[in-house]
Design an enzyme around this catalytic site. Structure first.
Site, PDB file in Angstrom:
ATOM      1  N   CYS A  26      17.235  10.453  45.074  1.00  0.00           N
ATOM      2  CA  CYS A  26      18.070   9.565  45.875  1.00  0.00           C
ATOM      3  C   CYS A  26      18.861   8.610  44.986  1.00  0.00           C
ATOM      4  O   CYS A  26      19.957   8.191  45.337  1.00  0.00           O
ATOM      5  CB  CYS A  26      17.251   8.815  46.905  1.00  0.00           C
TER       6      CYS A  26
ATOM      7  N   HIS B 139      13.381   3.525  47.314  1.00  0.00           N
ATOM      8  CA  HIS B 139      14.406   4.430  47.819  1.00  0.00           C
ATOM      9  C   HIS B 139      15.792   3.831  47.619  1.00  0.00           C
ATOM     10  O   HIS B 139      16.002   2.644  47.842  1.00  0.00           O
ATOM     11  CB  HIS B 139      14.150   4.668  49.312  1.00  0.00           C
TER      12      HIS B 139
END
Lengths: 761, 483
Positions: B113, B431
């Site tokens: 990510c 994230h």
């Protein structure tokens, strides 16, 4: 058994001299003794003697329920008639009718029969008519008509029959005078329905047409305004077509389809129609029928030009539209039949389906022979395409709903036997058993012969057919045993990919919807199925909840459906979304509308879900909130068979949402029109002109078996008619000036001036 | 000769005579006179169906005084428009992108990510895209190593893939080249590729592109990446002890926003970041001394990158720990106060023009309101104001504009166009998500393969102070005026 023993041995004085408790106790002992003696084949004369006395005592002392209970125990309800008088017949009959839904099969009709006889005896003809309609006895209906000479009363009967959707041909016995007969027949034929509906619309000031955007209310959605693309999405346009049709149903004007007829100066004409793709155009053309619903004269004139189109889809849609306009409205000239019948045998499949389905919608419940003759030919032809066959069967099912017509049943059975395996695997085939079931809708045992035959079918559809027949035959009866049987089907774990559990779940709802108690139990059972059932069961549960609470947004069901509308399984969530529309149908319920708006932004990328959300939004604002889909009427007592037939057909189509509703058969949604009725109370004077009077509208209270004269409504507000009635609401006149000709104030009610009325001033 | 009454729509024609000796067509002509509906469009309902033109009256049994119903209109028959509408569903996938309103997402290939969010942010720079698209496979010059070349090609291909797809794209090729070029991104832990620092990825990718795109002959503007992202700083190094002073020039690709106790806003952080102290040997003192370094911007880029220095190396836990402090950042950033005097001079005129343009626009708008016409709104001369960067022309038109009579000038005012956020407690975990403003002016959150629209208010809420996503890198786009 002590008191009974000594009573029989002892003196035969006045039974009431020992008090009520004694009599009640005695009654209990008699019913036990009666059962025992009957078992032992002993004489019961002495007991009956006592029963006579007890019933007489109860009836005199406002204890009608106890009297009725005792007579039911000793299986001699006829005795009641002797002891009843003008003061207590209403309470007794109310108890009889409401207890009938908990009685086993022959007893319930018996109880209703007694109630009918009592009503007739006391000349309460409107109530007698309700019973006659409930037990579906045309003989009784005629008897009610012929028992009175009062023309105005007969007109009121006609209004009740028209709302029920019974296609009744009045004969000379009913009205000797031709003019009178025509006036009565016009009411039965719903000729003035459109006019009354528009009067209501003008009164509540909702004549202004609404566009789909007014319904979507995108500006209320946080942030996620859907991509305002310049491109048209065929699916979204189709959804807008349906929303437009549902919202403006019956108003005769809208912002997409009818505007162009006024400015028909070429270029732009038909522009919205052609913003739809292929079969979408059929739905668009048919939507015109929905907008002009019940208005046969101007409706047919506006649809006419589409019949001459060179686009087959448009023609098909126009034919379907002709059917929709004529839904529930009959005309002497039979324009729908004359226009549609020749198209039934055209080359093009789409046109044929349009004409066939149009006939089904226009003549639902009418037992029209011409339709049967023509469509039987199609049913018998093995070369007919499957879709034409299925729609012919559906149409026959709708037209002959609840008729138990052997001949039609045979032809559908043959079709089911003849067709090949591959054809039986088509998603549309699931509607053939539905068509067969419609013939036996609510007819209980009459289905048995056919159900027996269905056991010989190909195993692919055998179970499916069996369950569907069972559920439709007992629809609206509240038969607990059948509910249990269907629950049994749902408890099995299938490993051969059978699909009959879906209809079984729907069946539970259809049977249990008859009365409040069963309805609540069914909602709880469905909750269990949701937790323990397998995927094919879970997919049907939202639809079952939808039909249980149709047009009646109960908060607990709303919450369940809202939860399911976010389910990971696409079929479950789509069914839940549609069901949110069904439970809110025609209510303008703000909470459901809000939920659907949020869903529209949640599913903005999934075309299928979004389509369902739009349809549901259209349903919630059905007829701008003036229409209902509830098949029950007259104080939730009578069940309109055609309305139920329409709902059942659409629900079964929704069981396979992806291939039927989201496929190319979305126009099946128009079958819902059969259940659409204005949820109004319209009071009219003796010339049938609208008359505004004050009424109290409030939540209905169950007064069965209660002591004294309890209030029948609670939390009421006073309005002046015409007024809208929500589910579970009841109205009563707030003035003594008029006397209504029917005890149940719903739909059209004729008021007669009270001769004894004195103005206070 | 029976007389019948004919009902047509809402009208009723009483007493129409039927000449039973003539075919029904004659009767229809009679009705034509009454209604104006041509006979072939008339539909007359009699018992058992429609009246046919050649039917026999005697078999129909029309009675005197019977009511007939006629249907039909003289309305024009609806014709299909010659050109039907084009439906979104019919378009090939790449054209559906336009309709969806944003480009595709990127699949997460296992802790990638950091890379996806970086790519999505950079993908929003049209000038970079066009520079990449003119980069050719053969264009590799000798000074460029092979992997840099491959990485550039992979970036180019991936960006065009993103533009062409509606469904998410899997950046397989790009990832493998990236790991070859920069092996640190291929670190594994327990057999799984580790999460990496997005800033590192951003910096490395930017460096590679600056190398490859400069050396490529095809791009005419020298150092495209430098012109787009490079910030020239001029620093004054001053030693308080000795009074020595020197100045030096450097070029960086991002401004740093240092976060300390008293930094609450991006401005304060940037000011902090431009000042530093260093210890070095002072030639005059002959020993090491503390020097203070104060930098100022000497040249501004088209796209200004700001990095929040949220992570610091924590020795005790042996990882990059995160500062959760809330640091607000504006949607509109003015860097005038960080500029050198020389640059300020240069910015004066364009800023003045911009102000005038904006005032003019406001003035015009009020006038419009007075006159009450809305259409005039569209006629306002396009200035590159804050509201209309939606329709901002892409790089190519910019360059054209430069070459033609007008010159595009920077103003020192910047608009936020992309935010890369991090959620979690350390750089190598948690994230990363990219939030990118589209050309339409809408914000899209690119959470790996799932792009979703967001409101502008929500973008400024990514400023930290909790466990929600917080801005790590912000990219601002220059507001320019043509002079």
């Amino acid at each position: 058994m002590e008191s009974l023993k000594y009573r029989l041995l002892g003196s035969e004085g006045d039974i009431g001299s020992w008090g009520h408790e004694y009599v009640r106790n005695l009654a209990g002992e008699i019913s036990q003794e009666f059962a025992k003696r009957q078992y032992d084949d002993m004489p019961i004369d002495a007991l009956m003697e006592l029963v006579q006395q007890i019933v007489a005592f109860h009836m005199k002392h406002n204890a009608e329920p106890e009297a009725v209970d005792l007579l039911m125990e000793v299986e001699d309800l006829d005795l009641l008639i002797e002891h009843i008088d003008a003061t207590n017949y209403k309470r007794a009959c109310l108890y009889l009718t409401s207890s009938s839904s908990y009685l086993p099969s022959p007893d319930d009709v018996l109880a209703l029969d007694i109630a009918y006889t009592i009503y007739m005896k006391f000349e309460d003809y409107a109530s007698a008519l309700r019973i006659a309609l409930f037990i579906d006895n045309n003989q009784y209906v005629k008897q009610v008509y012929t028992s009175t000479e009062d023309l105005l009363l007969k007109k009121q009967f006609s209004y009740i029959i028209a709302r029920h959707g019974l296609a009744l041909e009045l004969d000379d016995d009913i009205a000797a005078d031709d003019d009178d007969k025509e006036a009565l027949q016009d009411i039965v034929n719903n000729v003035k329905l459109s006019e009354g509906y528009l009067t209501l619309a003008r009164d509540v000031e909702v004549m202004e047409p609404k566009s789909p955007e007014d319904i979507y209310k995108v500006h209320l959605i946080d942030g996620r305004a859907s991509a305002s693309s310049s491109l048209d999405s065929a699916r979204q346009n189709l959804a807008a077509t349906f929303v437009n049709a549902f919202v403006n149903a019956g108003f005769g004007q809208d912002k997409l389809m009818t505007v162009l007829s006024e400015s028909s100066s070429g270029g732009s004409s038909g522009s919205w129609l052609f913003k739809n793709k292929e079969h979408g155009k059929a739905s668009a053309a048919a939507s015109l029928g929905m907008i002009l619903l019940w208005d046969v004269d101007s409706g047919l004139a506006q649809i006419d030009k589409y019949l001459h189109s060179n686009d087959n889809h448009v023609v098909a849609g126009a034919l379907l539209g002709v059917g929709i306009v004529n839904c529930g409205v009959k005309d002497d000239c039979d324009p729908a039949l004359a226009l549609l019948i020749d198209f039934v045998n055209k080359e093009d499949t789409v046109i044929r389906i349009g004409a066939i389905l149009g006939l089904g919608i226009a003549y639902a419940g009418s037992h029209k022979d011409e339709v049967r003759v023509r469509l039987s030919l199609i049913m018998g032809d093995p070369k007919v395409p499957l879709e034409v066959l299925v729609f012919s069967a559906i149409t026959l099912g709708l037209v002959y709903v609840g008729s138990c017509n052997e001949e039609i049943a045979q032809s559908i059975i043959f079709a089911l036997m003849d067709r090949s395996d591959t054809e039986l695997n088509e998603p549309l085939t699931r509607l053939l058993p539905v068509a067969l079931g419609l013939l036996y809708l609510g007819k209980q045992d009459n289905v048995e012969a056919t159900a027996e035959v269905s056991k010989t079918f190909n195993e692919k559809i055998r179970k499916y057919c069996d369950v569907t027949l069972l559920s439709l035959a007992y629809a609206g009866t509240g038969n607990v045993l059948k509910v249990q049987k269907l629950l049994g089907y749902c408890a099995q774990h299938l490993d051969k990919g059978e699909t009959h559990q879906g209809p079984a779940v729907l069946g539970i709802a259809l049977i249990a919807m008859a009365e409040e108690l069963g309805l609540d139990m069914a909602i709880r059972s469905l909750e269990h199925l949701l937790q323990y059932g397998e995927q094919n069961i879970r997919r049907a549960v939202p639809l079952a909840l939808g039909i249980l609470c149709i047009s009646n947004p109960k908060v607990n069901v709303m919450d369940t459906l809202s939860r399911l509308s976010h389910d990971t399984d696409g079929d479950v969530s789509m069914a839940a979304i549609i069901s949110l529309g069904l439970i809110g149908a025609g209510t303008n319920n703000a909470r459901i509308a809000g939920m659907l708006r949020n869903l529209s932004s949640y599913y903005y990328k999934e075309a299928g879900h979004l389509f369902c959300v739009r349809i549901a939004q259209g349903l919630v604002h059905l007829g701008k909130g003036l229409l209902t889909l509830l098949p029950y009427h007259s104080d939730r007592f009578l069940l309109s068979p055609t309305a139920l037939a329409g709902l059942v057909t659409v629900l079964h189509a929704c069981l396979d949402m992806k291939s039927i509703i989201l496929g190319k058969y979305h126009y099946m949604l128009y079958i819902l029109v059969l259940a659409m009725q204005p949820r109004m109370l319209m009071t009219v004077d003796e010339n049938l002109k609208p008359l505004s009077v004050p009424v109290r509208v409030g939540q209905a209270v169950d007064v069965v078996g209660q002591a004294g004269r309890p209030k029948t409504i609670t939390g009421f507000q006073t309005h002046s008619t015409p007024v809208l009635l929500a589910a579970g609401e009841r109205a009563e006149l707030a003035t003594e000036k008029y006397i209504p000709l029917t005890p149940v104030l719903e739909g059209f009610v004729i008021l007669r001036e009270n001769p004894d009325y004195q103005d206070d001033r | 000769m029976p007389t019948v009454s004919v009902k047509w729509q809402k009208e009723l024609f009483p007493a129409v005579e039927i000449d039973t000796s003539q075919p029904p067509y004659v009767f229809k002509c009679q009705l034509y006179d009454l209604t104006g509906v041509p006979p072939e469009r008339q539909k007359i309902m009699v018992k058992g169906g429609l009246l046919k033109d050649d039917a026999d009256w005697s078999t129909l049994g029309v009675k005197d005084g019977q009511k007939l119903m006629m249907m039909g209109t003289a309305d024009e028959i609806v014709k299909a428009p010659e050109k039907g509408p084009v439906f979104m569903e019919d378009l090939p996938e790449e054209e559906q992108v336009v309709a969806v309103g944003h480009s595709a997402g990127l699949y997460n290939l296992g802790n990638t990510c950091y890379m996806n969010s970086t790519l999505q942010c950079l993908h929003s720079v049209p000038e970079l895209k066009s520079a990449l698209s003119s980069y050719t496979n053969s264009g590799r010059s000798n000074e460029l190593d092979q992997y840099s070349h491959l990485l550039t090609v992979a970036t180019r291909d991936l960006f065009s893939d993103l533009d062409r797809n509606v469904r998410p794209v899997a950046p397989l090729q790009f990832l493998s080249v990236l790991r070859k070029k920069y092996p640190q991104f291929a670190q594994q832990h327990n057999g799984v590729y580790m999460q990496q620092d997005a800033e590192e990825c951003w910096t490395q990718l930017m460096y590679t592109l600056s190398q490859s795109l400069r050396s490529s002959e095809s791009s005419e503007v020298s150092g495209t990446v430098k012109a787009l992202f490079g910030i020239d700083l001029v620093s004054r190094i001053h030693c308080a002890e000795s009074g020595e002073e020197s100045s030096e020039m450097e070029s960086v690709y991002a401004l740093k926003c240092h976060i300390s106790q008293d930094v609450n806003h991006l401005h304060e952080g940037l000011k902090h970041g431009l000042k530093s102290e260093l210890e070095k040997v002072s030639p005059s003192l002959g020993r090491s001394a503390i020097y203070s370094k104060e930098s100022r911007i000497n040249d501004l880029p088209r796209y200004l990158t700001v990095q929040f220095v949220r992570f610091f190396w924590k020795r005790e836990s042996n990882q990059k720990a995160k500062i959760l402090r809330k640091v607000d950042y504006p949607l509109e950033l003015d860097v005038y106060e960080f500029c050198s005097d020389e640059l300020r001079q240069k910015l004066q005129a364009p800023r003045q023009t911009l102000r005038e343009l904006e005032n003019a626009k406001l003035g015009l708008k009020t006038q419009d309101k007075n006159s009450g016409s809305k259409e005039n709104d569209a006629n306002i001369p396009k200035s590159e104001g804050p509201s209309d960067n939606s329709g901002e022309p892409s790089a190519i038109t910019h360059e054209k504009a430069t070459s033609s009579e007008k010159k595009v000038q920077l103003t020192g005012i910047y608009d936020l166009v992309a935010v890369l956020t991090h959620k979690g407690r350390s750089a190598d975990s948690g994230h990363y998500v990219g939030w990118v403003k589209q050309e339409s002016g809408k914000w899209i959150q690119f959470d790996d393969d799932n792009p979703s629209p967001q409101r502008e208010e929500d973008i400024t809420r990514l400023s930290g102070g909790g466990d929600w996503h917080m801005a790590y890198i912000c990219m601002y786009k220059a507001r320019v005026v043509s002079m």
